[in-house]
Design a protein around this motif. Structure first.
Motif, PDB file in Angstrom:
ATOM      1  N   LEU A 173      40.004 -23.807 -50.528  1.00 39.72           N
ATOM      2  CA  LEU A 173      41.116 -23.304 -51.338  1.00 39.72           C
ATOM      3  C   LEU A 173      40.784 -21.895 -51.794  1.00 39.72           C
ATOM      4  N   SER A 174      41.714 -20.971 -51.564  1.00 39.65           N
ATOM      5  CA  SER A 174      41.509 -19.576 -51.964  1.00 39.65           C
ATOM      6  C   SER A 174      42.726 -19.088 -52.732  1.00 39.65           C
ATOM      7  N   VAL A 175      42.467 -18.359 -53.806  1.00 38.81           N
ATOM      8  CA  VAL A 175      43.541 -17.746 -54.581  1.00 38.81           C
ATOM      9  C   VAL A 175      43.136 -16.308 -54.885  1.00 38.81           C
ATOM     10  N   SER A 176      44.078 -15.376 -54.729  1.00 41.97           N
ATOM     11  CA  SER A 176      43.728 -13.970 -54.905  1.00 41.97           C
ATOM     12  C   SER A 176      44.850 -13.205 -55.581  1.00 41.97           C
ATOM     13  N   ASP A 177      44.465 -12.104 -56.209  1.00 47.27           N
ATOM     14  CA  ASP A 177      45.390 -11.156 -56.817  1.00 47.27           C
ATOM     15  C   ASP A 177      45.007  -9.775 -56.306  1.00 47.27           C
ATOM     16  N   GLU A 178      45.967  -9.082 -55.721  1.00 42.36           N
ATOM     17  CA  GLU A 178      45.684  -7.807 -55.057  1.00 42.36           C
ATOM     18  C   GLU A 178      46.701  -6.765 -55.481  1.00 42.36           C
ATOM     19  N   ARG A 179      46.229  -5.543 -55.719  1.00 44.59           N
ATOM     20  CA  ARG A 179      47.146  -4.455 -56.025  1.00 44.59           C
ATOM     21  C   ARG A 179      46.508  -3.121 -55.665  1.00 44.59           C
ATOM     22  N   ASP A 180      47.354  -2.168 -55.299  1.00 52.58           N
ATOM     23  CA  ASP A 180      46.888  -0.806 -55.061  1.00 52.58           C
ATOM     24  C   ASP A 180      48.037   0.148 -55.300  1.00 52.58           C
ATOM     25  N   GLY A 181      47.707   1.436 -55.410  1.00 57.80           N
ATOM     26  CA  GLY A 181      48.698   2.439 -55.758  1.00 57.80           C
ATOM     27  C   GLY A 181      49.266   3.206 -54.599  1.00 57.80           C
ATOM     28  N   GLY A 182      48.773   2.975 -53.370  1.00 55.81           N
ATOM     29  CA  GLY A 182      49.300   3.682 -52.217  1.00 55.81           C
ATOM     30  C   GLY A 182      48.925   5.150 -52.201  1.00 55.81           C
ATOM     31  N   TYR A 183      49.787   5.958 -51.589  1.00 55.50           N
ATOM     32  CA  TYR A 183      49.543   7.394 -51.488  1.00 55.50           C
ATOM     33  C   TYR A 183      49.796   8.079 -52.833  1.00 55.50           C
ATOM     34  N   ASP A 184      49.344   9.330 -52.919  1.00 62.84           N
ATOM     35  CA  ASP A 184      49.598  10.139 -54.117  1.00 62.84           C
ATOM     36  C   ASP A 184      50.904  10.916 -54.015  1.00 62.84           C
ATOM     37  N   GLU A 185      51.390  11.121 -52.782  1.00 59.37           N
ATOM     38  CA  GLU A 185      52.630  11.880 -52.600  1.00 59.37           C
ATOM     39  C   GLU A 185      53.271  11.482 -51.282  1.00 59.37           C
ATOM     40  N   LEU A 186      54.601  11.342 -51.305  1.00 68.83           N
ATOM     41  CA  LEU A 186      55.394  11.113 -50.105  1.00 68.83           C
ATOM     42  C   LEU A 186      56.454  12.193 -50.017  1.00 68.83           C
ATOM     43  N   SER A 187      56.846  12.564 -48.803  1.00 70.20           N
ATOM     44  CA  SER A 187      57.825  13.638 -48.645  1.00 70.20           C
ATOM     45  C   SER A 187      59.154  13.269 -49.279  1.00 70.20           C
ATOM     46  N   ARG A 188      59.519  11.999 -49.267  1.00 70.82           N
ATOM     47  CA  ARG A 188      60.790  11.564 -49.849  1.00 70.82           C
ATOM     48  C   ARG A 188      60.662  11.162 -51.316  1.00 70.82           C
ATOM     49  N   ASP A 189      59.460  11.193 -51.838  1.00 77.11           N
ATOM     50  CA  ASP A 189      59.266  10.811 -53.231  1.00 77.11           C
ATOM     51  C   ASP A 189      57.949  11.407 -53.727  1.00 77.11           C
ATOM     52  N   PRO A 190      57.992  12.514 -54.457  1.00 81.79           N
ATOM     53  CA  PRO A 190      56.752  13.131 -54.947  1.00 81.79           C
ATOM     54  C   PRO A 190      55.909  12.190 -55.800  1.00 81.79           C
ATOM     55  N   GLN A 191      56.550  11.174 -56.408  1.00 81.47           N
ATOM     56  CA  GLN A 191      55.788  10.227 -57.219  1.00 81.47           C
ATOM     57  C   GLN A 191      55.094   9.165 -56.373  1.00 81.47           C
ATOM     58  N   ALA A 192      55.418   9.121 -55.090  1.00 80.49           N
ATOM     59  CA  ALA A 192      54.783   8.165 -54.171  1.00 80.49           C
ATOM     60  C   ALA A 192      54.851   6.739 -54.702  1.00 80.49           C
ATOM     61  N   HIS A 193      56.081   6.271 -54.838  1.00 78.57           N
ATOM     62  CA  HIS A 193      56.317   4.910 -55.332  1.00 78.57           C
ATOM     63  C   HIS A 193      56.137   3.955 -54.148  1.00 78.57           C
ATOM     64  N   ASP A 194      54.878   3.652 -53.795  1.00 78.52           N
ATOM     65  CA  ASP A 194      54.617   2.837 -52.606  1.00 78.52           C
ATOM     66  C   ASP A 194      53.424   1.898 -52.811  1.00 78.52           C
ATOM     67  N   GLY A 195      53.242   1.435 -54.028  1.00 76.63           N
ATOM     68  CA  GLY A 195      52.131   0.535 -54.327  1.00 76.63           C
ATOM     69  C   GLY A 195      52.437  -0.908 -53.946  1.00 76.63           C
ATOM     70  N   THR A 196      51.439  -1.756 -54.124  1.00 74.19           N
ATOM     71  CA  THR A 196      51.529  -3.163 -53.736  1.00 74.19           C
ATOM     72  C   THR A 196      50.989  -4.040 -54.849  1.00 74.19           C
ATOM     73  N   ARG A 197      51.689  -5.128 -55.116  1.00 74.88           N
ATOM     74  CA  ARG A 197      51.207  -6.158 -56.043  1.00 74.88           C
ATOM     75  C   ARG A 197      51.475  -7.512 -55.396  1.00 74.88           C
ATOM     76  N   LEU A 198      50.397  -8.226 -55.057  1.00 69.78           N
ATOM     77  CA  LEU A 198      50.535  -9.489 -54.331  1.00 69.78           C
ATOM     78  C   LEU A 198      49.612 -10.549 -54.903  1.00 69.78           C
ATOM     79  N   LYS A 199      50.086 -11.777 -54.812  1.00 69.20           N
ATOM     80  CA  LYS A 199      49.260 -12.948 -55.103  1.00 69.20           C
ATOM     81  C   LYS A 199      49.313 -13.865 -53.893  1.00 69.20           C
ATOM     82  N   ARG A 200      48.151 -14.396 -53.532  1.00 72.03           N
ATOM     83  CA  ARG A 200      48.065 -15.311 -52.391  1.00 72.03           C
ATOM     84  C   ARG A 200      47.394 -16.613 -52.815  1.00 72.03           C
ATOM     85  N   LEU A 201      47.863 -17.684 -52.214  1.00 78.75           N
ATOM     86  CA  LEU A 201      47.236 -18.990 -52.377  1.00 78.75           C
ATOM     87  C   LEU A 201      47.214 -19.646 -51.009  1.00 78.75           C
ATOM     88  N   SER A 202      46.046 -20.058 -50.572  1.00 79.70           N
ATOM     89  CA  SER A 202      45.950 -20.719 -49.275  1.00 79.70           C
ATOM     90  C   SER A 202      45.028 -21.925 -49.374  1.00 79.70           C
TER      91      SER A 202
END
Length: 678
Positions: A173-202
């Protein structure tokens, strides 16, 4: 290829038969959990950078475009991914969501990548290659473990794993919590709103009823948010994706004798996406008359928006134009007033699959695996499909291994599938392996593969239903004027592949060398990206891929090893530039690692020349230092990995014809890992 003891690995992915690398009808890359730890690899996409010829582009923090030999970067969909036999290929939208794979890298035992068309073993959608992720057996994990990762790009991950046995059964049994902020800048969004927040259970359990009878069950759940920077030019809020995926299944295995095994596998997957945002358009664009005119011909609507009244080609066209122009005139100045609405791109994809596989070896010269299967696929979306669309598929497959002489081996195989929406396909494969010396083997292989059009490509009925406040002409329910309907006449994409291979194995030197020459012709390609403003997919495109690949590993001593992988690719005769949008003429990876006295270090480089349309070069150097020790019956491992990018800025081809970019503020990234096992 894995750095090891010089012995050739035994793999199961290419033909569904257990074979040495010297016997398989294709080139295979094997990545073990030891190699992942040795080089500090913390994700499946980064692990695939070890595979010669694999194109890996991270367009946004949670948007990976991955395909073997690249080609179309807009919607990479010619590569199949399996986790313990379950396909991760989305049933309605032809894609692999790499961030959402229901497996943590800590639970991976090995990854086998078949680097050639694999439709002869796994059917359509295994057109270019197959990535087979094999997870750790419940009996092979510790009683309790904690694994953490932290560092640059706001990366944080924690995983807890439990291993237990109950009589004849073992549980992981595995359970995890994962997050990251992605890039610092995107051409279509200077704020680089491309982070990830995930929870997994297997959960995976294996019950051995006796030495020849077992049941392997699994269940997984993934939920979270993928930050999404952009969907349309008029959005005023971010169109983040809210996801809830689950997967449940089991494999029953019965061994009647050492020469005969029967296996039944069944599973169900469901992927639930919720995506809505606020966007503002002129009020007149929600008139039903404008929507109806777009269905007649988008060019008429574009002319009206530009201030012209077009001339209809037929009386019916003229009537639709007059109705639309009259509706706009009656609305008057209100037609240009911005109105904010909340469209959505919600989608539920479901797959139910059952398969019977029989393996039989009547003699030491001949082995056969054959099977039957059925799969139901379904997509449900008011936006994409205007309801629910189902598809039923039936399949039969077989692979045979015949050794008439000790030094010659023939592999023959084929896969037939009947697709309710796309028709019937058959994918054959033939190969001969000749052992020219005790440690050298040459291989010649020919195969054909396919990729079936997905539910969206064949049955899309795409429109955005919105709620208007205040109502328009007394109606609150409306549709945005743009819409699209699939032509419904697409056939499968096709590939014909020819391959020559050479394997050298020198156990005394700890050396394994695998060289491959290939010539692949891809035809009937669906190269256009489906868009609501222009939806016209065809089978009119093609490209030819030729080149050479090399992978090698050497164990210089019990504590010192190295690897070198390289691929040369020529992308020729592409009928549309999108088939050259993900393409590196030169790519590869190299690394060296050493261990001793509880310490371990490694140095690795990953690079790709980036010769595709609008594609930039990629290069990264990783240095890892790790320390392992034992404290009170508990094993501890701490490591630091320093990564340096050759360039902070990445560019790639986009459907707009422009070259968007993604950028980090710093070339250097630092990541730490800590694991505790008890």
């Amino acid at each position: 290829m894995e750095v090891g003891d010089g012995q050739l690995p035994v793999v199961i992915t290419p033909t569904r038969l257990r074979q040495s690398l010297s016997d398989v009808p294709a080139s295979v890359t094997v990545i073990t959990d030891a190699m992942l730890a040795r080089y500090g690899i913390t994700s499946i996409p980064d692990a695939l950078r070890l595979v010669p010829g694999m194109a890996v582009t991270q367009a946004a923090g949670n948007d990976y475009r991955i395909n073997y030999h690249g080609t179309n970067i807009l919607v990479p969909r010619r590569l199949n991914v399996l986790i313990d036999g379950v396909s991760q290929y989305r049933p309605a939208a032809s894609r692999v969501d790499w961030k959402l794979l229901p497996v943590d890298i800590e639970d991976v035992a090995r990854i086998e990548v078949t680097r050639s068309p694999s439709s002869a073993s796994y059917g359509p959608n295994s057109m270019m290659a197959v990535v087979n992720i094999i997870t750790k057996h419940p009996r092979d994990v510790e009683r309790f473990g904690i694994f953490t990762t932290f560092g640059s790009q706001d990366t944080r991950k924690a995983l807890a794993r439990l291993g237990a046995t109950f009589g004849n059964s073992a549980l992981r049994l595995s359970v995890s919590d994962e997050r990251d902020g992605g890039y610092d800048e995107l051409s279509r969004d200077p704020q680089a709103h491309d982070g990830t927040r995930l929870k997994r259970l297997s959960v995976r359990s294996v019950t051995d009823f006796d030495a020849d009878h077992s049941l392997d069950l699994h269940w997984s759940y993934v939920a979270g948010t993928l930050e999404t920077p952009w969907v349309d030019a008029s959005q005023v809020t971010y169109p983040d994706q809210k996801l809830h995926d689950y997967e449940v299944g089991g494999t029953w295995t019965r061994r009647f004798s050492p020469a005969h095994e029967l296996q039944v596998r069944a599973y169900r997957t469901q992927h639930r996406l919720r995506q809505s945002w606020t966007t503002c358009y002129a009020r007149g664009l929600f008139l039903p008359e404008i929507y109806a005119l777009w269905r007649v011909d988008p060019a008429y609507v574009e002319a009206l928006i530009a201030g012209r009244v077009p001339v209809g080609r037929t009386p019916a066209d003229s009537a639709a134009i007059n109705a639309a122009a009259g509706a706009v005139q009656r609305l008057g100045a209100q037609a240009l007033v911005p109105t904010c609405v909340q469209p959505n791109q919600d989608l539920v994809e479901t797959r139910n699959d059952i398969e019977l596989q029989n393996t039989y070896a009547p003699s030491e010269h001949f082995r056969l695996v054959a099977g039957l299967g059925a799969r139901e696929q379904q997509g449900e979306s008011d936006t994409w499909l205007d309801g629910t669309v189902s598809n039923m598929l039936y399949r039969a497959f077989a692979s045979a291994e015949y050794r008439p002489w000790a030094h010659v081996l023939f592999n023959l195989g084929g896969y037939a599938e009947r697709d309710k929406l796309g028709g019937s396909t058959f994918s054959p494969r033939a190969a001969v392996n000749v052992q020219v010396s005790p440690h050298q083997t040459v291989r010649a292989a020919w195969s054909k593969g396919t990729r079936a059009p997905d539910i969206q490509e064949q049955r899309v009925n795409w429109s955005y239903k919105v709620h208007l406040d205040p109502p328009l002409n007394g109606r609150s329910d409306a549709r945005f004027y743009q819409s699209a309907v699939a032509p419904g006449d697409l056939s499968s994409e096709r590939i014909e592949s020819r391959e020559l291979g050479y394997i050298l194995n020198q156990p005394k030197l700890g050396l394994i060398l695998d060289v491959k020459l290939f010539d692949d012709k891809l035809t009937h390609l669906i190269s256009e990206k489906p868009q609501v403003a222009h939806f016209a997919p065809t089978n009119d495109h093609e490209v030819r891929l030729t080149g050479a690949e090399l992978q090698s590993s050497i164990e210089l001593s019990p504590s010192l090893g190295a690897f070198l992988n390289y691929a040369y690719l020529a992308n020729r005769d592409a009928s549309l530039e999108t088939e050259r949008s993900q393409y590196s003429r030169h790519s590869g990876a190299a690394g060296i690692s050493a261990a001793g006295g509880g310490w371990r270090w490694s140095l690795a480089y990953y690079g790709a020349s980036g010769n595709g349309v609008g594609e930039s070069r990629y290069g990264r150097t990783d240095v890892l230092l790790a320390r392992a020790f034992t404290l009170r019956d508990t094993s501890w491992t701490a490591s630091l990995r320093l990564s340096r990018l050759d360039a902070r800025r990445l560019t790639y081809y986009d459907e707009s014809g422009l070259y968007p970019h993604a950028r980090y503020e710093d070339r250097l990234s630092l990541f730490g890992q800590l694991s505790v096992r008890y």
